[in-house]
Scaffold this active site. Structure first.
Site, PDB file in Angstrom:
ATOM      1  N   GLY A  42       0.789  -1.227   0.000  1.00  0.00           N
ATOM      2  CA  GLY A  42       0.000   0.000   0.000  1.00  0.00           C
ATOM      3  C   GLY A  42       0.819   1.274   0.000  1.00  0.00           C
ATOM      4  CG  ASP A 176     -25.302  26.300   3.926  1.00  0.00           C
ATOM      5  OD1 ASP A 176     -24.594  27.323   3.828  1.00  0.00           O
ATOM      6  OD2 ASP A 176     -24.964  25.193   3.471  1.00  0.00           O
ATOM      7  CE  LYS A 199     -28.330  22.955   6.020  1.00  0.00           C
ATOM      8  NZ  LYS A 199     -27.841  22.124   4.939  1.00  0.00           N
ATOM      9  CB  THR A 230     -23.879  12.673   2.010  1.00  0.00           C
ATOM     10  OG1 THR A 230     -24.421  13.790   2.729  1.00  0.00           O
ATOM     11  CG2 THR A 230     -22.621  12.186   2.710  1.00  0.00           C
TER      12      THR A 230
END
Length: 319
Positions: A42, A176, A199, A230
């Site tokens: 890795g 927002d 919100k 997301t």
């Protein structure tokens, strides 16, 4: 005295090779010959297969998913180029990961954006070229010059054509309160009005209550943000604009389509008609959504690289 190297060389890591190729195509040059990979355990490795001595080198590498692998690739490439006597090294980071961790929100929190800035600087970068940082103050985390390109001109050119003559029927909305300044500048550029989705969570584990500041009834809406992760906040805001505000159509724009977890599925099922991203983060392999469109940033980065090499103003790109 001009401080740049004798010529331009562009190298790419594995995060967004398509964008690096597109930048080179815009500049009429070949991508630098290098191999970037990982050993069986890795650990990342880099091999540069051409001389960079005295050259002005640009390393194109977004620190998107897998974030830590891509960040390590960037650091190792910078170190390899520094040890190969490159004249000047610019880290071209179209999407700057860890940018949301730019301050302490509770006791004993890290400020990871500052740590990443230190790592890039100590690795040997002489300057950074990025786009739409999540927080502008991150530029101050670096002790080297930072050019933060703005995606607004790319979006505005696309939307001017789309909504030509309909400016009074379209309104820009900030999803927002924290994104109001960004959305206001974008609305002014398009000559449109501005509204805000406020919100708040009344208590733990309760659903968010949406309040819309401004009149969106009967209007087409452009939701404008810097990134979509997301997709929960974006899709929730779009639903509130239609159900509570009475908007007739919702189109979303965001510079960085991180799209982790259920984001693509949420967008597909949402009331949003189209989501427009810049290609700072490549589309997820094997995941398709007919609502998602990408606009190229290659031309803007190519021009910025040429301006950096020639020692002329990069801010002229946004005048």
């Amino acid at each position: 005295m001009i401080a740049h190297g004798k010529d331009i060389k562009i190298f790419s890591g594995n995060s967004n090779p398509a964008l690096a190729e597109a930048i080179c195509k815009e500049m009429g040059m070949e991508l630098g010959n290098a191999e970037v990979g990982a050993f069986s355990d890795g650990e990342n490795f880099v091999s540069i297969y051409e001389t960079v001595r005295g050259s002005d080198v640009f390393v194109v590498q977004s620190t998107c998913s897998p974030v830590n692998d891509n960040l390590m690739e960037l650091l190792i490439m910078i170190d390899a180029l520094k040890r190969a006597s490159a004249g000047r090294i610019t880290a071209v980071v179209p999407y700057f990961g860890y940018a949301r961790q730019d301050r302490k929100t509770k006791p004993r929190d890290p400020i990871s954006a500052k740590l990443v800035a230190n790592l890039i600087t100590r690795a040997g970068a002489d300057r950074v070229l990025t786009m739409d940082l999540h927080a502008n103050q991150i530029q101050g985390f670096f002790d080297i010059p930072v050019d933060n390109l703005l995606g607004n001109p790319i979006f505005s050119n696309y939307l001017h054509e789309r909504y030509a003559g309909q400016e009074d029927d379209v309104i820009v909305v900030s999803p927002d309160v924290g994104s109001v300044a960004r959305a206001r500048a974008f609305a002014q550029k398009l000559g449109m009005g501005l509204a805000i989705v406020d919100k708040r969570r009344q208590k733990a584990n309760s659903s968010e209550v949406m309040n819309i500041i401004g009149d969106v009834h009967g209007k087409k809406v452009i939701l404008f943000d810097d990134m979509v992760d997301t997709g929960g906040s974006l899709c929730g805001a779009a639903q509130a604009l239609v159900e509570l505000g009475g908007a007739t159509e919702v189109v979303a724009c965001a510079s960085h389509g991180v799209l982790s977890g259920p984001a693509v599925e949420r967008i597909q099922k949402s009331v949003i008609k189209e989501v427009i991203f810049l290609d700072t983060v490549p589309p997820r392999a094997g995941v398709t959504c007919d609502k998602i469109k990408y606009l190229s940033v290659a031309h803007m980065f190519a021009e910025a690289i040429e301006r950096i090499y020639e020692e002329v103003s990069v801010s002229k790109l946004f005048v």
